[in-house]
Each structure stands twice: as structure tokens, then as C-alpha cells.
Write a protein that holds these residues in place. Sequence first.
Motif, PDB file in Angstrom:
ATOM      1  N   ASP A  72       0.833  -1.207   0.000  1.00 10.09           N
ATOM      2  CA  ASP A  72       0.000   0.000   0.000  1.00 10.09           C
ATOM      3  C   ASP A  72       0.865   1.254   0.000  1.00 10.09           C
ATOM      4  OD1 ASP A  72      -2.305  -1.501   0.000  1.00 10.09           O
ATOM      5  OD2 ASP A  72      -2.660  -1.310   2.164  1.00 10.09           O
ATOM      6  N   ALA A  73       1.953   1.230   0.779  1.00 10.66           N
ATOM      7  CA  ALA A  73       2.857   2.382   0.803  1.00 10.66           C
ATOM      8  C   ALA A  73       3.518   2.571  -0.560  1.00 10.66           C
ATOM      9  CB  ALA A  73       3.915   2.206   1.890  1.00 10.66           C
ATOM     10  N   ARG A  74       3.950   1.495  -1.174  1.00  9.61           N
ATOM     11  CA  ARG A  74       4.597   1.619  -2.489  1.00  9.61           C
ATOM     12  C   ARG A  74       3.621   2.170  -3.523  1.00  9.61           C
ATOM     13  NH1 ARG A  74       6.408  -3.425  -0.883  1.00  9.61           N
ATOM     14  NH2 ARG A  74       5.239  -4.516  -2.534  1.00  9.61           N
ATOM     15  N   ALA A  75       2.355   1.767  -3.427  1.00 12.43           N
ATOM     16  CA  ALA A  75       1.354   2.302  -4.341  1.00 12.43           C
ATOM     17  C   ALA A  75       1.177   3.805  -4.117  1.00 12.43           C
ATOM     18  CB  ALA A  75       0.022   1.582  -4.157  1.00 12.43           C
ATOM     19  N   SER A  76       1.211   4.238  -2.871  1.00 12.06           N
ATOM     20  CA  SER A  76       1.107   5.666  -2.571  1.00 12.06           C
ATOM     21  C   SER A  76       2.319   6.425  -3.098  1.00 12.06           C
ATOM     22  CB  SER A  76       0.976   5.872  -1.053  1.00 12.06           C
ATOM     23  OG  SER A  76       0.897   7.242  -0.726  1.00 12.06           O
ATOM     24  N   ILE A  77       3.507   5.872  -2.893  1.00  9.53           N
ATOM     25  CA  ILE A  77       4.728   6.508  -3.413  1.00  9.53           C
ATOM     26  C   ILE A  77       4.624   6.688  -4.919  1.00  9.53           C
ATOM     27  CG2 ILE A  77       7.219   6.232  -3.727  1.00  9.53           C
ATOM     28  CD1 ILE A  77       7.131   4.488  -1.113  1.00  9.53           C
ATOM     29  N   ASP A  78       4.209   5.628  -5.603  1.00  9.69           N
ATOM     30  CA  ASP A  78       4.137   5.695  -7.064  1.00  9.69           C
ATOM     31  C   ASP A  78       3.045   6.660  -7.521  1.00  9.69           C
ATOM     32  OD1 ASP A  78       6.234   3.915  -7.233  1.00  9.69           O
ATOM     33  OD2 ASP A  78       4.962   2.150  -7.515  1.00  9.69           O
ATOM     34  N   ALA A  79       1.964   6.803  -6.739  1.00 11.59           N
ATOM     35  CA  ALA A  79       0.911   7.760  -7.096  1.00 11.59           C
ATOM     36  C   ALA A  79       1.410   9.197  -6.955  1.00 11.59           C
ATOM     37  CB  ALA A  79      -0.320   7.532  -6.220  1.00 11.59           C
ATOM     38  N   TRP A  80       2.139   9.479  -5.878  1.00  9.39           N
ATOM     39  CA  TRP A  80       2.742  10.808  -5.738  1.00  9.39           C
ATOM     40  C   TRP A  80       3.722  11.071  -6.887  1.00  9.39           C
ATOM     41  CZ3 TRP A  80       1.164  14.744  -3.010  1.00  9.39           C
ATOM     42  CH2 TRP A  80       0.495  14.564  -1.791  1.00  9.39           C
ATOM     43  N   ALA A  81       4.513  10.062  -7.218  1.00  7.25           N
ATOM     44  CA  ALA A  81       5.498  10.228  -8.290  1.00  7.25           C
ATOM     45  C   ALA A  81       4.814  10.494  -9.632  1.00  7.25           C
ATOM     46  CB  ALA A  81       6.378   8.984  -8.387  1.00  7.25           C
ATOM     47  N   ALA A  82       3.700   9.805  -9.890  1.00  5.45           N
ATOM     48  CA  ALA A  82       2.982  10.011 -11.145  1.00  5.45           C
ATOM     49  C   ALA A  82       2.401  11.413 -11.228  1.00  5.45           C
ATOM     50  CB  ALA A  82       1.875   8.971 -11.283  1.00  5.45           C
ATOM     51  N   GLU A  83       2.042  11.983 -10.090  1.00  6.90           N
ATOM     52  CA  GLU A  83       1.466  13.325 -10.078  1.00  6.90           C
ATOM     53  C   GLU A  83       2.531  14.400 -10.217  1.00  6.90           C
ATOM     54  OE1 GLU A  83      -1.628  16.219  -9.689  1.00  6.90           O
ATOM     55  OE2 GLU A  83      -1.682  14.064 -10.060  1.00  6.90           O
ATOM     56  N   LEU A  84       3.649  14.242  -9.486  1.00  9.94           N
ATOM     57  CA  LEU A  84       4.659  15.302  -9.439  1.00  9.94           C
ATOM     58  C   LEU A  84       5.777  15.111 -10.460  1.00  9.94           C
ATOM     59  CD1 LEU A  84       4.827  15.732  -5.568  1.00  9.94           C
ATOM     60  CD2 LEU A  84       3.609  17.125  -7.215  1.00  9.94           C
ATOM     61  N   LYS A  85       5.976  13.869 -10.891  1.00 11.22           N
ATOM     62  CA  LYS A  85       6.878  13.545 -12.009  1.00 11.22           C
ATOM     63  C   LYS A  85       8.322  14.019 -11.845  1.00 11.22           C
ATOM     64  CE  LYS A  85       3.168  13.456 -15.456  1.00 11.22           C
ATOM     65  NZ  LYS A  85       2.057  13.674 -14.501  1.00 11.22           N
ATOM     66  N   PRO A  86       8.962  13.818 -10.686  1.00 11.27           N
ATOM     67  CA  PRO A  86      10.402  14.117 -10.630  1.00 11.27           C
ATOM     68  C   PRO A  86      11.161  13.081 -11.446  1.00 11.27           C
ATOM     69  CG  PRO A  86       9.645  13.164  -8.553  1.00 11.27           C
ATOM     70  CD  PRO A  86       8.436  13.339  -9.404  1.00 11.27           C
ATOM     71  N   SER A  87      11.976  13.541 -12.363  1.00  5.46           N
ATOM     72  CA  SER A  87      12.632  12.627 -13.302  1.00  5.46           C
ATOM     73  C   SER A  87      13.716  11.785 -12.641  1.00  5.46           C
ATOM     74  CB  SER A  87      13.234  13.421 -14.465  1.00  5.46           C
ATOM     75  OG  SER A  87      14.211  14.336 -13.989  1.00  5.46           O
ATOM     76  N   ASN A  88      14.183  12.198 -11.468  1.00  8.04           N
ATOM     77  CA  ASN A  88      15.258  11.485 -10.790  1.00  8.04           C
ATOM     78  C   ASN A  88      14.753  10.571  -9.681  1.00  8.04           C
ATOM     79  OD1 ASN A  88      14.440  13.828  -9.403  1.00  8.04           O
ATOM     80  ND2 ASN A  88      16.357  13.946  -8.254  1.00  8.04           N
ATOM     81  N   LEU A  89      13.450  10.275  -9.671  1.00  9.29           N
ATOM     82  CA  LEU A  89      12.866   9.393  -8.663  1.00  9.29           C
ATOM     83  C   LEU A  89      12.620   8.023  -9.268  1.00  9.29           C
ATOM     84  CD1 LEU A  89      11.703   9.252  -5.737  1.00  9.29           C
ATOM     85  CD2 LEU A  89       9.472   9.725  -6.764  1.00  9.29           C
ATOM     86  N   ALA A  90      13.244   6.997  -8.704  1.00  6.95           N
ATOM     87  CA  ALA A  90      13.077   5.627  -9.190  1.00  6.95           C
ATOM     88  C   ALA A  90      11.777   5.028  -8.648  1.00  6.95           C
ATOM     89  CB  ALA A  90      14.265   4.777  -8.747  1.00  6.95           C
ATOM     90  N   PRO A  91      11.275   3.965  -9.266  1.00  4.64           N
ATOM     91  CA  PRO A  91      10.123   3.256  -8.693  1.00  4.64           C
ATOM     92  C   PRO A  91      10.459   2.728  -7.299  1.00  4.64           C
ATOM     93  CG  PRO A  91      10.509   2.574 -10.958  1.00  4.64           C
ATOM     94  CD  PRO A  91      11.693   3.405 -10.562  1.00  4.64           C
ATOM     95  N   ALA A  92       9.446   2.649  -6.452  1.00  3.70           N
ATOM     96  CA  ALA A  92       9.651   2.222  -5.070  1.00  3.70           C
ATOM     97  C   ALA A  92      10.052   0.749  -4.996  1.00  3.70           C
ATOM     98  CB  ALA A  92       8.384   2.454  -4.260  1.00  3.70           C
ATOM     99  N   LEU A  93      11.081   0.478  -4.192  1.00  2.00           N
ATOM    100  CA  LEU A  93      11.546  -0.886  -3.976  1.00  2.00           C
ATOM    101  C   LEU A  93      10.756  -1.561  -2.854  1.00  2.00           C
ATOM    102  CD1 LEU A  93      15.448  -0.508  -3.942  1.00  2.00           C
ATOM    103  CD2 LEU A  93      13.990  -1.239  -5.848  1.00  2.00           C
ATOM    104  N   ALA A  94      10.572  -2.869  -2.970  1.00  2.00           N
ATOM    105  CA  ALA A  94       9.953  -3.665  -1.907  1.00  2.00           C
ATOM    106  C   ALA A  94      11.036  -4.084  -0.921  1.00  2.00           C
ATOM    107  CB  ALA A  94       9.249  -4.877  -2.498  1.00  2.00           C
ATOM    108  N   LEU A  95      11.570  -3.106  -0.196  1.00  2.00           N
ATOM    109  CA  LEU A  95      12.681  -3.345   0.728  1.00  2.00           C
ATOM    110  C   LEU A  95      12.157  -3.517   2.145  1.00  2.00           C
ATOM    111  CD1 LEU A  95      15.620  -3.337   1.743  1.00  2.00           C
ATOM    112  CD2 LEU A  95      15.552  -0.839   1.635  1.00  2.00           C
TER     113      LEU A  95
END
Length: 210
Positions: A72-95
Amino acid sequence: MHTMDTLTEAPAGARSSPAAARNTGPILEVLKAHLPGRGPVLEVASGTGQHAVAFAAALPGLDWTPSDPSADARASIDAWAAELKPSNLAPALALDVLDFGSWPAGPFQAVVCINMIHISPWAATDAVMALAGQTLAPGGLLALYGPFREPDVPLAPSNGAFDDSLKSRDADWGLRDRDAVVAAAKLQGLALTRRIEMPANNIMLLFRRV
């Protein structure tokens, strides 16, 4: 392109934390002063993703990799990334720091961990230190943020109440003793270089890999 300042609510699929919204600015000021201008950074336990997108946008020379064991957290991270689109942000790792097989290889110039070690068992603190010791480049930075118990600083009543609340939820949780954290870091080749007071009775502890 949106910025965090222009958004009044979380984008679809994203979660929002009032605490993250409040502390992003003060944490970012410390990171700007101590992170290198370029290189890869790993964020452990990125939670909602608000920090990750804000830091990546403000520090464009860094390659920022967020992570979280929660889907759920990774989905939230990716949703923020899709909205703000920082080019230097990688997809969230399942760490999951307690799962050594999920650790990325590195090397990283920095590892950042915000508000995690007090809401996890002590084994997670040891694991964060081992992860940083294994994946940081020589001289790399480990930045920890949150409330701590400190033998030379009176415990703020709000932090005492927070500690009691955490322990009532899980006996393995609670504010960590600063000196115990420093000792755990030292075992992994990490030296404390700076303690920085932050708003709301939090601190940042900065370590360097020696």
C-alpha cells in the motif's frame, strides 16, 4: 509540473501524512547541507512517499530510490510520483530491512531513514545499520530522523506520551536510546558526525561510513 506547495490534497491512490507535510521542509534543509550534489540515494521506509517526491524534486542531481515493505505504501509513493513527475525518482523498492534478500546492492552516496526505528523492533535498527554499512560508499551518509531518548537531554512530555502510546500498541516499539543507536552504528563502521535539533522535539543523527 505540480509542486508539493501547489497541491491541496493527495492525488488519487496516494496517502497523505500531516507529519510528513510539516517536517519535509526542515529535513530538506539538513539534507541540502550534507548530501553530495550528485549520486544515488536510498530512502528506507518511505511511507506515503511525500518525502521522496519532495526531496527528489528539490535535489535534482541525486538519483532518489524510495522503498517500503508495504505494498500500500509503495502504491502511494508511485501515485505521488505520477502526479509530481520528478525525473530522478526511481520506482519504489519492496525493501524490508529484516529480509536481507530484499536489500539493493548499492553503492549509495546516502541512506535516509525517517521516523522508522521507533515503530519497529530493535532488530530493525540493527538491520538499518547493517544495510548502511554494506551499501554506502566510503564516506557515504546515513541520516536518521525522529524522536530519541538522550541521557543528557530531558525527555519532552510529548515524547514521553508518544513513547507510552507506541509501547501500548507493540511492546517492541518505542523511542530508542541515542547512545544505543550510535553504538549499533559503530559496529557497522558508521561514525556519528552530527546531532541536529529539529522541530517538535525531534533530532537528526548523521553518520558517515568510515
